[in-house]
Structures are given as structure tokens and as C-alpha cells.
Design an enzyme around this catalytic site. Structure first.
Site, PDB file in Angstrom:
ATOM      1  N   ARG A   1      32.088  39.512  41.293  1.00 34.53           N
ATOM      2  CA  ARG A   1      33.517  39.650  41.041  1.00 34.53           C
ATOM      3  C   ARG A   1      34.136  40.744  41.931  1.00 34.53           C
ATOM      4  NH1 ARG A   1      34.602  38.712  34.573  1.00 34.53           N
ATOM      5  NH2 ARG A   1      34.661  36.431  34.653  1.00 34.53           N
ATOM      6  N   SER A   2      34.905  41.657  41.349  1.00 36.42           N
ATOM      7  CA  SER A   2      35.644  42.620  42.166  1.00 36.42           C
ATOM      8  C   SER A   2      34.773  43.683  42.824  1.00 36.42           C
ATOM      9  CB  SER A   2      36.726  43.306  41.332  1.00 36.42           C
ATOM     10  OG  SER A   2      37.786  42.410  41.073  1.00 36.42           O
ATOM     11  N   ALA A   3      33.505  43.754  42.481  1.00 33.82           N
ATOM     12  CA  ALA A   3      32.634  44.675  43.208  1.00 33.82           C
ATOM     13  C   ALA A   3      32.581  44.305  44.685  1.00 33.82           C
ATOM     14  CB  ALA A   3      31.234  44.681  42.604  1.00 33.82           C
TER      15      ALA A   3
ATOM     16  N   TYR B   1      47.111  47.209  40.472  1.00 32.35           N
ATOM     17  CA  TYR B   1      45.904  46.532  40.925  1.00 32.35           C
ATOM     18  C   TYR B   1      46.184  45.086  41.324  1.00 32.35           C
ATOM     19  CZ  TYR B   1      40.948  45.104  40.701  1.00 32.35           C
ATOM     20  OH  TYR B   1      39.680  44.634  40.974  1.00 32.35           O
TER      21      TYR B   1
ATOM     22  N   LYS C   1      35.171  43.672  46.427  1.00 32.44           N
ATOM     23  CA  LYS C   1      36.346  44.240  47.105  1.00 32.44           C
ATOM     24  C   LYS C   1      35.961  45.410  48.013  1.00 32.44           C
ATOM     25  CE  LYS C   1      40.314  43.170  44.052  1.00 32.44           C
ATOM     26  NZ  LYS C   1      39.863  42.440  42.850  1.00 32.44           N
TER      27      LYS C   1
END
Length: 386
Positions: free
Chosen positions: A66-68, A156, A70
Site C-alpha cells: 500500500r502507501s509504504a 494527504y 510512496k
């Protein structure tokens, strides 16, 4: 619990915390890796490959983080800046002319990375197929009117970060962000990390899914209850919070091979824990002769660009250029740490002062966005080992 892997002397506390995550915090399958000064000191995995299965997690199991992801995506424009190909203070429209619509002429590249562009949501949501087609998303954010004056505040960009950063990279380099990461970061460093999982690697990925954190002794739960304002924001379909996380509607099936093969750097990076940790290790120093960030670029990554109440997450957050910074909303190792969590659990970060880089990957997604109790237990254990 059958924990596999290795731990260097002095880091046994990390193994102990990893085991307790399975015993006390509802872990199903997970891996954690830690580098210090470019050398791997922790590499552990345990549990099941699939959140709803029985096959053991293997040494080469990968998961959607997921957002890791980014944090890896943010490295691309920073490296392009380092190479003289991107000016962080230039308007995005310099590279992407169509982006100038609806009053976005003054949106700077640094605004995209620091979640200050005002484009946290979309007036017209995208289907999963549109989100993945590499054309509809960029068109949508280019046509979107900002929700606040760009540069004046931050919130965010949970999903729109995918199309903003990926299209900027494509306009500058002619390559998709998935290809750029594969050729310029993953291949030189030997990382198991992808935006767009290749078909010949698909056999390695496990199924992710929601899990509940178990109750603590004496009632209650292991996680702090969120403030009422946060609960309300996530419950209100009209809130910017819900709209930011719901920019893709219906929410994609994250176990669908088509979704895994898409290049959505805000949400569907695929990695091993050691891949995340090794990438961050190369941001702060040399790893087997390879280094991603020059000292000046490292300073850019972790210099505060945004701080205070977040219009989307409804709590106070801190961002550098593409990275969350250590603070109450996203506790990392120390004041100089930078990285990115993934909603539901996964985490990657580095701490230049101690030389630590950590990657944590899980298939059991618990409630919460930035401070998963399992990841935090591992961070505390690393801190105790220093």
C-alpha cells in the site's frame, strides 16, 4: 511460532517483538528486515503467505505494501532533481502543460511531493480499470480544481499521489514510474520491489486482507482509540477524508492480478521487507557500492515542508518531500527519521543518525493509517538495540 531468518548479535529484541506480534497483536503472516550502515542485521519472516491460508510464508514471499510504496515513488523525482532533470521549484506545468488548468499554474513540483497541491480528491471518481490505465488518472488530476489554494496548506493525497507523481516522471523521462524504478533503483540494488508486478513474479505474492487486533487483557484494545473528529471524517461520505481515500470507486480488489500488475505508486507497490529496508539503506548510505541519494538530496527528503493539521487525515502530520517525518502521527526511530507507512500495517523508513533502515511487510491489514501497533513494536525493539 516458526520464525525463519537471521538476527545479528545485539538485535535479538527485534526477533522477540516479531514473535509477540503473532502471539499478542493478531499477526497472520509478516516479514521484517533491518539494515545498519548498509549491512543487513535483521531478516525474519513467519506465519502464512496468505492472510486466509495455511501455506507458510517463504523466504521470497512478496506482498502489496500500500502507501509504504510512496517512499520509493518519491525517490524518483528526487533522483531526477539530483541529476538536473527536474527543478523542484518549477511549476508542474513546465513539464506537463495540461496540468495548468483550473488555476493550477502556480502548483510547484515540491507541492506535489509535500501534499500541498490541493488535489487530494477527485470530483469524478475513477473505476479500478480507469485508475490503472495510465491515462484516465493523469487526465482527471489535470482537470481537477484544487480543494485549497496550492501551497497554502497540506492534506494527504492518498490516491491521487499515484497519477501526480507517475505522470510527472513520464513527462520528464518518457518512462513509466514502474519501469524507471525497475531500471534505476531495483535492478542496481537487487531489490524485490515493483510498481506493476511482472507476470513471471506473480507466483510469489500472498493474499492480503483485513484482520482485527485482539483485545488486550482487562478489556480494551491494543491500539489507542482515534479522536471523535477522526472517526467522523472517515464515516462522512462527503468529507475530504473519505473522498481522498475513495478516489477509486469501487475500491479495487487488491488481490486481483490485474490490480497487482498496474502501476499505482500511491497504493500498490509490491515488496519484500528486505527490499524496502535495502532501498532505504541506499538512500542514507552505500549498500554494496550503490547509493541513491547524495547528501543534499537526503537533506531535501527529510526537511520539513508541511506540518500541522492535515486536511485529509484530520490529525497533525509532518512531511518532507514525499516522506512522512517522525512525529506523533507517524512515530519512527527519532527526530531525523523519514519514511512512509502503508495503511493497515506495512512500513519503510530510514534514520540517518543511527544508520538504521527498516522494512516491515504484513498480509493482515489492521485498522489505522500511520501508526500500526505491530510496526511500532518493531521500531521500539530496534531503538532498544542501539
Amino acid at each position: 511460532m516458526d520464525v525463519r531468518g537471521t538476527v545479528a548479535p545485539g538485535f535479538e529484541a527485534v526477533r522477540d517483538a516479531f514473535v509477540r506480534n503473532f502471539e499478542q497483536r493478531g499477526e497472520r503472516g509478516a516479514a521484517v528486515a533491518v539494515y545498519r550502515h548498509g549491512r543487513k542485521v535483521v531478516d525474519l519472516w513467519a506465519g502464512t503467505r496468505d492472510v486466509d491460508g495455511n501455506e507458510p510464508w517463504a523466504v521470497d514471499t512478496v506482498q502489496i505494501v500500500r502507501s509504504a510504496g510512496k517512499g520509493v515513488a518519491a525517490a524518483v523525482p528526487l533522483m531526477l532533481h539530483q541529476r538536473g532533470q527536474v527543478d523542484l521549484d518549477a511549476p508542474v506545468g513546465t513539464y506537463w502543460p495540461e496540468f495548468k488548468a483550473k488555476g493550477k499554474e502556480r502548483v510547484l513540483v515540491r507541492h506535489l511531493l509535500a501534499h500541498r497541491a490541493g488535489l487530494a480528491a477527485l470530483d469524478v471518481t475513477l473505476t479500478p480499470a480507469q485508475a490503472a490505465d495510465q491515462a484516465s488518472g493523469p487526465r482527471a488530476v489535470a482537470a481537477q480544481e484544487p480543494f485549497w489554494e496550492p501551497g497554502a496548506d497540506h492534506g494527504y493525497h492518498a490516491q491521487t499521489f499515484s497519477w501526480l507523481v507517475a505522470e510527472l516522471v513520464r513527462r520528464v523521462t518518457g518512462r513509466t514510474i514502474g519501469r524507471w524504478v525497475a531500471e534505476e533503483i531495483a535492478r542496481p540494488l537487487g531489490l524485490d520491489f515493483w510498481f506493476g508486478l511482472p507476470a513471471d513474479e506473480a507466483h510469489r505474492i500472498g493474499r492480503i486482507g483485513p484482520v482485527e487486533a485482539p483485545p488486550a487483557e482487562g478489556g480494551g484494545t491494543l491500539r489507542v482509540r482515534p479522536k471523535r473528529s477522526v472517526v467522523d471524517a472517515y464515516a462522512d461520505p462527503s468529507s475530504l477524508t473519505r473522498r481522498a481515500f475513495g478516489a477509486i470507486d469501487p475500491f479495487p480488489d487488491e488481490n486481483d492480478p490485474a490490480y497487482r500488475a498496474a502501476e499505482l505508486p500511491a497504493s500498490n507497490g509490491v515488496a519484500t521487507a528486505r527490499g524496502l529496508a535495502r532501498c532505504y539503506a541506499a538512500m542514507i548510505g552505500e549498500v554494496d557500492g550503490q547509493r541513491l541519494f547524495a547528501p543534499a538530496t537526503l537533506t531535501l527528503a527529510r526537511t520539513e515542508e508541511s506540518a500541522g493539521p492535515d486536511r485529509v487525515l484530520v490529525v497533525s502530520t509532518r512531511f518532507g518531500l514525499g516522506y512522512m517525518l517522525h512525529g506523533p502521527a507517524a512515530p519512527l526511530l527519532g527526530p531525523g527519521s523519514f519514511g512512509h507507512p502503508g495503511r493497515g500495517g506495512s512500513l519503510g523508513f530510514a534514520d540517518p543518525e543511527s544508520g538504521i533502515a527498516l522494512g516491515y511487510v504484513t498480509n493482515g491489514l489492521q485498522k489505522g493509517v500511520t501508526a500500526d501497533p505491530r510496526a511500532q513494536a518493531l521500531v521500539r525493539a530496534v531503538r532498544s538495540a542501539l
